[in-house]
Motif scaffolding. Structure first.
Motif, PDB file in Angstrom:
ATOM      1  N   THR A  45       0.843  -1.196   0.000  1.00 35.02           N
ATOM      2  CA  THR A  45       0.000   0.000   0.000  1.00 35.02           C
ATOM      3  C   THR A  45       0.877   1.243   0.000  1.00 35.02           C
ATOM      4  O   THR A  45       2.000   1.211   0.512  1.00 35.02           O
ATOM      5  N   ASP A  46       0.336   2.320  -0.587  1.00 30.85           N
ATOM      6  CA  ASP A  46       1.031   3.605  -0.479  1.00 30.85           C
ATOM      7  C   ASP A  46       0.227   4.530   0.425  1.00 30.85           C
ATOM      8  O   ASP A  46       0.413   5.737   0.418  1.00 30.85           O
ATOM      9  N   GLY A  47      -0.682   3.938   1.176  1.00 30.25           N
ATOM     10  CA  GLY A  47      -1.530   4.717   2.062  1.00 30.25           C
ATOM     11  C   GLY A  47      -2.913   4.897   1.448  1.00 30.25           C
ATOM     12  O   GLY A  47      -3.904   4.973   2.162  1.00 30.25           O
ATOM     13  N   GLY A  48      -2.965   4.904   0.114  1.00 28.09           N
ATOM     14  CA  GLY A  48      -4.241   5.019  -0.583  1.00 28.09           C
ATOM     15  C   GLY A  48      -4.580   3.671  -1.191  1.00 28.09           C
ATOM     16  O   GLY A  48      -5.332   2.855  -0.646  1.00 28.09           O
ATOM     17  N   LEU A  49      -3.930   3.385  -2.308  1.00 33.56           N
ATOM     18  CA  LEU A  49      -4.155   2.120  -3.008  1.00 33.56           C
ATOM     19  C   LEU A  49      -3.700   0.913  -2.161  1.00 33.56           C
ATOM     20  O   LEU A  49      -2.711   1.000  -1.442  1.00 33.56           O
ATOM     21  N   ARG A  50      -4.441  -0.189  -2.232  1.00 31.92           N
ATOM     22  CA  ARG A  50      -4.074  -1.399  -1.479  1.00 31.92           C
ATOM     23  C   ARG A  50      -4.149  -2.609  -2.386  1.00 31.92           C
ATOM     24  O   ARG A  50      -5.203  -2.873  -2.962  1.00 31.92           O
ATOM     25  N   TRP A  51      -3.058  -3.332  -2.527  1.00 32.01           N
ATOM     26  CA  TRP A  51      -3.072  -4.562  -3.311  1.00 32.01           C
ATOM     27  C   TRP A  51      -2.897  -5.744  -2.370  1.00 32.01           C
ATOM     28  O   TRP A  51      -1.943  -5.790  -1.582  1.00 32.01           O
ATOM     29  N   SER A  52      -3.804  -6.713  -2.506  1.00 29.50           N
ATOM     30  CA  SER A  52      -3.670  -7.943  -1.728  1.00 29.50           C
ATOM     31  C   SER A  52      -2.557  -8.790  -2.351  1.00 29.50           C
ATOM     32  O   SER A  52      -2.105  -8.524  -3.470  1.00 29.50           O
ATOM     33  N   TYR A  53      -2.167  -9.844  -1.632  1.00 31.47           N
ATOM     34  CA  TYR A  53      -1.158 -10.760  -2.189  1.00 31.47           C
ATOM     35  C   TYR A  53      -1.636 -11.369  -3.508  1.00 31.47           C
ATOM     36  O   TYR A  53      -0.873 -11.491  -4.460  1.00 31.47           O
ATOM     37  N   ALA A  54      -2.926 -11.739  -3.558  1.00 31.52           N
ATOM     38  CA  ALA A  54      -3.446 -12.341  -4.802  1.00 31.52           C
ATOM     39  C   ALA A  54      -3.369 -11.332  -5.945  1.00 31.52           C
ATOM     40  O   ALA A  54      -2.961 -11.667  -7.063  1.00 31.52           O
ATOM     41  N   GLU A  55      -3.736 -10.095  -5.650  1.00 31.08           N
ATOM     42  CA  GLU A  55      -3.745  -9.085  -6.706  1.00 31.08           C
ATOM     43  C   GLU A  55      -2.331  -8.760  -7.171  1.00 31.08           C
ATOM     44  O   GLU A  55      -2.068  -8.629  -8.374  1.00 31.08           O
ATOM     45  N   LEU A  56      -1.406  -8.648  -6.221  1.00 34.44           N
ATOM     46  CA  LEU A  56      -0.011  -8.376  -6.595  1.00 34.44           C
ATOM     47  C   LEU A  56       0.527  -9.506  -7.480  1.00 34.44           C
ATOM     48  O   LEU A  56       1.155  -9.268  -8.521  1.00 34.44           O
ATOM     49  N   ASN A  57       0.243 -10.746  -7.074  1.00 35.80           N
ATOM     50  CA  ASN A  57       0.726 -11.890  -7.844  1.00 35.80           C
ATOM     51  C   ASN A  57       0.122 -11.898  -9.255  1.00 35.80           C
ATOM     52  O   ASN A  57       0.832 -12.109 -10.250  1.00 35.80           O
ATOM     53  N   ASP A  58      -1.188 -11.611  -9.356  1.00 37.73           N
ATOM     54  CA  ASP A  58      -1.840 -11.572 -10.677  1.00 37.73           C
ATOM     55  C   ASP A  58      -1.229 -10.477 -11.548  1.00 37.73           C
ATOM     56  O   ASP A  58      -0.951 -10.687 -12.728  1.00 37.73           O
ATOM     57  N   ARG A  59      -1.070  -9.303 -10.947  1.00 35.66           N
ATOM     58  CA  ARG A  59      -0.502  -8.185 -11.716  1.00 35.66           C
ATOM     59  C   ARG A  59       0.909  -8.522 -12.201  1.00 35.66           C
ATOM     60  O   ARG A  59       1.262  -8.242 -13.344  1.00 35.66           O
ATOM     61  N   ALA A  60       1.693  -9.126 -11.328  1.00 37.47           N
ATOM     62  CA  ALA A  60       3.065  -9.462 -11.696  1.00 37.47           C
ATOM     63  C   ALA A  60       3.073 -10.471 -12.843  1.00 37.47           C
ATOM     64  O   ALA A  60       3.804 -10.316 -13.826  1.00 37.47           O
ATOM     65  N   ARG A  61       2.252 -11.489 -12.717  1.00 33.85           N
ATOM     66  CA  ARG A  61       2.252 -12.547 -13.736  1.00 33.85           C
ATOM     67  C   ARG A  61       1.744 -12.038 -15.084  1.00 33.85           C
ATOM     68  O   ARG A  61       2.279 -12.385 -16.135  1.00 33.85           O
ATOM     69  N   ARG A  62       0.722 -11.187 -15.033  1.00 30.94           N
ATOM     70  CA  ARG A  62       0.236 -10.636 -16.305  1.00 30.94           C
ATOM     71  C   ARG A  62       1.297  -9.731 -16.934  1.00 30.94           C
ATOM     72  O   ARG A  62       1.523  -9.756 -18.134  1.00 30.94           O
ATOM     73  N   PRO A 263       2.925  10.838   9.875  1.00 40.07           N
ATOM     74  CA  PRO A 263       1.489  10.561   9.736  1.00 40.07           C
ATOM     75  C   PRO A 263       1.220   9.204   9.076  1.00 40.07           C
ATOM     76  O   PRO A 263       0.270   8.509   9.447  1.00 40.07           O
ATOM     77  N   LEU A 264       2.073   8.812   8.111  1.00 36.95           N
ATOM     78  CA  LEU A 264       1.879   7.524   7.433  1.00 36.95           C
ATOM     79  C   LEU A 264       2.104   6.368   8.419  1.00 36.95           C
ATOM     80  O   LEU A 264       1.375   5.372   8.406  1.00 36.95           O
ATOM     81  N   ILE A 265       3.092   6.505   9.277  1.00 37.87           N
ATOM     82  CA  ILE A 265       3.341   5.471  10.303  1.00 37.87           C
ATOM     83  C   ILE A 265       2.117   5.328  11.201  1.00 37.87           C
ATOM     84  O   ILE A 265       1.657   4.222  11.487  1.00 37.87           O
ATOM     85  N   ARG A 266       1.574   6.478  11.608  1.00 35.06           N
ATOM     86  CA  ARG A 266       0.404   6.440  12.509  1.00 35.06           C
ATOM     87  C   ARG A 266      -0.800   5.831  11.793  1.00 35.06           C
ATOM     88  O   ARG A 266      -1.488   4.981  12.331  1.00 35.06           O
ATOM     89  N   ARG A 267      -1.015   6.253  10.526  1.00 37.47           N
ATOM     90  CA  ARG A 267      -2.210   5.800   9.813  1.00 37.47           C
ATOM     91  C   ARG A 267      -2.150   4.308   9.502  1.00 37.47           C
ATOM     92  O   ARG A 267      -3.136   3.595   9.603  1.00 37.47           O
ATOM     93  N   GLU A 268      -0.965   3.816   9.111  1.00 40.48           N
ATOM     94  CA  GLU A 268      -0.852   2.425   8.670  1.00 40.48           C
ATOM     95  C   GLU A 268      -0.402   1.472   9.783  1.00 40.48           C
ATOM     96  O   GLU A 268      -0.229   0.287   9.552  1.00 40.48           O
ATOM     97  N   GLY A 293       4.257  10.418  18.677  1.00 40.52           N
ATOM     98  CA  GLY A 293       3.128   9.498  18.862  1.00 40.52           C
ATOM     99  C   GLY A 293       3.153   8.308  17.917  1.00 40.52           C
ATOM    100  O   GLY A 293       2.135   7.952  17.327  1.00 40.52           O
ATOM    101  N   LEU A 294       4.323   7.695  17.781  1.00 38.19           N
ATOM    102  CA  LEU A 294       4.451   6.566  16.846  1.00 38.19           C
ATOM    103  C   LEU A 294       4.287   5.259  17.621  1.00 38.19           C
ATOM    104  O   LEU A 294       5.205   4.451  17.690  1.00 38.19           O
ATOM    105  N   SER A 295       3.098   5.061  18.195  1.00 32.84           N
ATOM    106  CA  SER A 295       2.954   3.964  19.162  1.00 32.84           C
ATOM    107  C   SER A 295       3.076   2.588  18.530  1.00 32.84           C
ATOM    108  O   SER A 295       3.433   1.626  19.196  1.00 32.84           O
ATOM    109  N   SER A 296       2.806   2.460  17.211  1.00 34.49           N
ATOM    110  CA  SER A 296       2.891   1.132  16.589  1.00 34.49           C
ATOM    111  C   SER A 296       4.346   0.732  16.301  1.00 34.49           C
ATOM    112  O   SER A 296       4.652  -0.449  16.122  1.00 34.49           O
TER     113      SER A 296
END
Ligand code: OOB
Length: 543
Positions: A45-62, A263-268, A293-296
């Protein structure tokens, strides 16, 4: 095409296999297996778009099948120059799936470096993106002598939009031999332009699997790529590939600035990320001004250049997480401080090797072993350290011993616990914020300027950058202005980090009684002059 290879003597390969380091895993199989095991978990993810493992694998193979449909063949080399954007992953894993070889360029590289990489790797294609930080990378791609220029995002005329490179995954070849070369990384190097580092599936997957274990990565971990994704640190220590190996989530940070990264660390809910020392200082200063406040966040890794103990001690109190120092090299060997090491070890050393079979030699200049606690030249060999660069016989003769040890060029001290403390470099490499600059390479560039008679480039310790580059120039006649020299270097289209931070003009360079002096001696003398001058200035300052 010059064949690619990386091989260890049979007795070593047998040992590395017997000990379970090399398990016959490959990159195409790795992503396919993860996609089968947890298809719906988020991989990228870049914070907006999210690719699952299945989607990443499909995109790579195509995408990989699309490369074949363009007429590229398994074994072809494909240059990749991209910033921290999601498309990097289907690009690289697609190239793997097609049995082709990615060659990694950094976003900071300009025409000189990229053309050199394309030429030495005999690249048939480049995958790049429109712009990174205002620079036209697609235009750079089009100016190269490669058959196909594939661009993610805005695509100029003459280039191929990445999303149109798609084919039937049934056309993909069988998985590669795990002992074959998976990709070409680039060396920092101390002479000339970068050399190509062939890494195998088996050796690299061992290093990232073990790195993920050392950092305690699991499916719940969230790794943020803050440094450039194509750098070996960000890729495999444990990096994005180690995170994908562990089934974790990868977050791509578009800029390492605290106002973007925090902010990205906090959000994700980021749990681990890696920084170079100057960035770590920036983060620490920001955290001092306002509690971040980077508690994660559980681990901040710092590596690529020496992190001083004074700064290292600030990490845990200010960022609220464990510090891990990482001392590695694209050629192989990576050292980590362990999460349960005592604090003085974490702040005062650069870690110890990944593997029991990383052999470490610390030698004096005559080649004799030095005792623990004394500085010496670090040499190493092991299950994920290369035995040769690609197509570079003279560099190979210099950089490797007859019995296969890699001469790192680093001066280190070994503690009795096996932890290493980096002292500096034996050769003329400038480590500017983790970017490696060869003094010789910059001197060569400067010598091309019509008003330059001779030039010597030295590294000067710098509180912000770690080291900065200072060029001493002996002009042919009246000295040009430093701005002219800088403009000239930009015109030569080299990475901006190679442009010297400081330019000084001199009438002549010192010689010895016989009128000769080695460039090494000259660099040492000029560096000493600058250091003495800085000391005088400091002492003259009113207290
Ligand atoms: C990493 O890789 P490279 O190939 O860009 O640079 C390697 C060189 C080392 O030989 C050493 O001179 C320097 O970078 N270095 C450090 C360091 N980490 C790297 N010097 C002092 N302290 C450290 N912690 O830079 C790299 C590759 C994988 C993981 C981490 C860094």
């Amino acid at each position: 095409m010059t064949p690619l290879s990386q091989s260890w003597p049979d007795a070593f390969s047998a040992r590395y296999r017997d000990r379970g380091y090399w398990r016959g895993e490959t990159f195409p199989a790795m992503l396919r297996d993860r996609a089968a095991a947890y298809p719906d978990r988020i991989a990228i993810t870049d914070g907006g778009l999210r690719w699952s493992y299945a989607e990443l694998n499909d995109r790579a193979r195509r995408f990989g099948a699309g490369l074949l449909a363009l007429g590229l063949r398994p074994g072809d080399r494909v240059l990749v120059q991209m910033g921290n954007i999601p498309a990097f992953f289907p690009a690289v894993f697609g190239i793997f799936a097609a049995g082709m070889i990615p060659v990694y360029a950094l976003p900071a590289h300009r025409r000189t470096e990229v053309a050199h990489l394309a030429e030495t790797s005999e690249a048939a294609a480049i995958v790049t993106q429109g712009r990174i930080g205002g620079f036209d990378h697609a235009g750079l791609g089009l100016s190269l002598a490669v058959a196909h220029v594939i661009v993610a995002g805005d695509t100029p005329e003459g280039a191929i939009p990445m999303e149109t490179v798609a084919g039937d995954p049934a056309t993909l070849p069988a998985d590669p031999d795990p002992q074959s070369v998976a990709f070409l990384q680039i060396s920092g190097g101390s002479t000339g332009l970068p050399k190509l580092i062939p890494r195998t599936h088996d050796d690299y997957i061992y290093s990232l699997r073990e790195s993920a274990a050392i950092c305690g990565l699991d499916r719940e971990s969230v790794f943020m790529a803050t440094l450039p994704v194509a750098h070996n640190f960000t890729m495999s220590s444990p990096g994005t590939f180690g995170a994908l190996y562990a089934g974790a989530r990868v977050v791509l940070c578009p800029s390492p600035r605290p106002d973007v990264a925090f902010p990205l660390i906090r959000r994700e809910g980021v749990t681990i990320t890696g920084l170079v020392p100057p960035l770590a200082l920036l983060w620490l200063d920001a955290a001092e001004r306002e509690a971040p406040g980077l508690s994660s966040l559980r681990i901040v890794q710092v590596g690529g250049a020496k992190f001083l103990p004074e700064s290292a001690r600030r990490v845990e109190p200010l960022l609220g997480c464990r510090l891990q120092q990482v001392f590695g090299m694209a050629e192989g060997l990576v050292n980590y401080t362990r999460l349960d090491d005592p604090d003085v070890v974490v702040t005062g050393t650069q870690g110890r090797p990944i593997s029991q079979d990383d052999e470490i030699l610390i030698l004096d200049d005559a080649g004799n072993l030095v005792p623990d606690g004394m500085p010496g030249n670090l040499l190493t060999r092991g299950p994920y350290t290369i035995r040769a660069y690609h197509a570079a016989p003279s560099a190979n003769a210099r950089s490797f011993t007859e019995d296969g040890f890699y001469r790192t060029g680093d001066i280190v001290i070994r503690r009795p616990s096996g932890h290493l403390v980096v002292q500096g470099r034996a050769n003329d490499q400038i480590n500017r914020s983790g970017e490696k600059i060869s003094a010789e390479d910059v001197e060569d560039l400067l010598l091309g300027h019509p008003d330059v008679f001779d030039a010597v480039v030295v590294s000067i310790p710098d509180s912000r950058l770690g080291e900065r580059a200072c060029a001493f120039i002996r002009p042919k006649g009246a000295p040009p202005r430093p701005a002219d020299i800088r403009r000239y270097m930009r015109g030569r289209e080299v990475a901006a980090f190679k442009i010297p931070d400081e330019i000084r003009f001199v009438h002549e360079f010192a010689t010895t009684a016989v009128g000769k002096i080695s460039r090494r001696q000259l660099r040492d003398m000029l560096r000493d002059e600058v250091l003495a001058e800085e000391k005088r200035k400091r002492e003259a300052m009113p207290r």
